[in-house]
Every structure is written in C-alpha cells, then in structure tokens.
Design an enzyme around this catalytic site. Structure first.
Site, short mmCIF file in Angstrom:
data_model
loop_
_atom_site.label_atom_id
_atom_site.label_comp_id
_atom_site.label_asym_id
_atom_site.label_seq_id
_atom_site.Cartn_x
_atom_site.Cartn_y
_atom_site.Cartn_z
N GLY A 1 0.67 -1.06 -0.14
CA GLY A 1 -0.06 -0.12 -0.04
C GLY A 1 0.90 1.45 0.09
N CYS B 1 6.02 -0.34 7.38
CA CYS B 1 5.53 0.97 6.62
C CYS B 1 6.94 1.21 5.68
CB CYS B 1 5.13 2.01 7.48
SG CYS B 1 4.70 3.54 6.64
N HIS C 1 -4.32 1.19 7.25
CA HIS C 1 -3.01 1.92 7.50
C HIS C 1 -2.92 2.73 6.61
CE1 HIS C 1 1.50 1.22 8.12
NE2 HIS C 1 1.20 2.05 6.95
N GLU C 2 -3.08 2.69 5.40
CA GLU C 2 -3.09 3.97 4.37
C GLU C 2 -3.88 5.21 4.65
OE1 GLU C 2 -0.45 3.65 2.49
OE2 GLU C 2 -0.13 1.30 3.10
N HIS D 1 -2.18 7.33 7.04
CA HIS D 1 -1.38 7.97 6.48
C HIS D 1 -1.81 9.66 6.09
CE1 HIS D 1 2.52 6.17 6.32
NE2 HIS D 1 1.78 5.08 5.89
#
Ligand code: NI
Length: 195
Positions: free
Chosen positions: A46, A106, A148-149, A152
C-alpha cells in the site's frame, strides 16, 4: 509512469492532515499511476500520497476487489501483481466491525514492525480514478492495509504510534544509518529533495 522518491519519518509531511481532492483529473490519474509503480517497485502492499510528498487524500493498495469485497483468497500470494491494484481518492471508512491485532510495517518507517489494533472488517466509500463513487467491504489483512493507508492521510504513522522513549531510540538508529548511506536527509526527505 515514474517511480517516486519515498519520504520517511520524521519528515513533517507525514504528520499533516491531507487535503481532499476536488477534481479527479489527469493530474490525479498520473499521480495514481506513479504511486502504483512506486508501490510495486518498493515492493509494498500500500502507499499513500503523503509518502511521495503530496498532501492529498489519495491511496493505492495491492489488493483486489472482487464482487464488492476485498478479502484474501487462496492463490493471493501473488499480491504484488498489477491485477491486484485498488486506487482510491478521498477514501472514508464508513463502517467498522470487530478487532484484530496485526504486526505492521511501513515504507516510510524503515526497519520497524509494530503491532496495531485494527477493525477486522470495514466498509469504505471513495472515488475511483474516473471520479466515480465506489463502495466496498474489506476484511482481515486487506482491511488492515486500507486502515494503515488512510491513517497516513490523517498524519498517523507507526512512528507516531510509538511511545516517546521507543521513538527516540528508533530515530537515533535510522538517522545513524542515513548519515552512513547519504540517501536521505536527517528529517527523512529523499536526497536530492524533489521540487
Ligand atoms: Ni505506511
């Protein structure tokens, strides 16, 4: 298509809240193409726009959506394949169900694995690369990737999730490495800084 340099912690762009995209135009489509190429080259599963220095709500994931669901199936070990590409503009998590713990990594926080509690299943609404609305459910590992993305886009990284003591030790280690290899400035910006 181009492989873009990836920003690493503690660069301040990674803690910004990204702006929504107002028009899904050729500029956005070019960015999506470059982000996908960058993700597959890394390789990663990702990538969010702030990681390539663009503070806008855009993500790509090496995840297939089949019949409205992103769920791991047998044979999915080929997850770096371009057949497994989801591109999302302005993604929003509209439903969360259950919890799971996952050891995450990451591209912007090198050499770290950090356990995060996530929803086990989520429903996402977003725009696709043509600006058309899409809605799908994601489960398990694939749900973790999207959470998770999207983190960001809100300036949240695994680095930010660490406690202050652990963070300090981690930073000392990566900055020592950066001084050695010279590929990045102390704050995590790629060298030479783009733009
Ligand atoms: Ni990340």
């Amino acid at each position: 298509m181009a492989i873009l340099p990836i920003y690493e912690v503690p660069h301040p762009i990674l803690t910004e809240v990204s702006k929504p995209v107002t028009t899904v135009d050729d500029r956005v489509r070019t960015l999506l193409d470059d982000m996908a190429e960058t993700m597959f080259a890394a390789p990663g599963v990702g990538l969010a726009a702030p990681q390539v220095g663009v503070s806008e709500r855009i993500i790509v994931a090496a995840v297939p959506i089949r019949d409205g669901v992103a769920r791991e199936e047998e044979g999915d070990e080929d997850e770096g394949s371009k057949a497994f590409l989801t591109e999302l503009v302005n993604p929003v998590i509209v439903e969360r169900h259950g919890t799971l713990l996952f050891d995450e990594g990451c591209l912007s926080v090198p050499d770290l694995v950090f356990e995060v509690e996530r929803a086990e299943a989520i429903v996402i609404e977003a725009l696709d690369r043509n600006g058309e609305p899409i809605r799908f459910r994601a489960e398990g590992f694939y749900a973790v990737i999207f959470q998770h993305e999207i983190d960001h886009l809100d300036g949240i990284t695994l680095y930010g999730r660490m406690g202050p003591f652990k963070r300090k030790l981690y930073l000392k280690k990566v900055q020592k490495q950066r001084m050695k290899d010279g590929a990045r400035s102390k704050d995590g910006a790629p060298v030479p800084t783009p733009g």
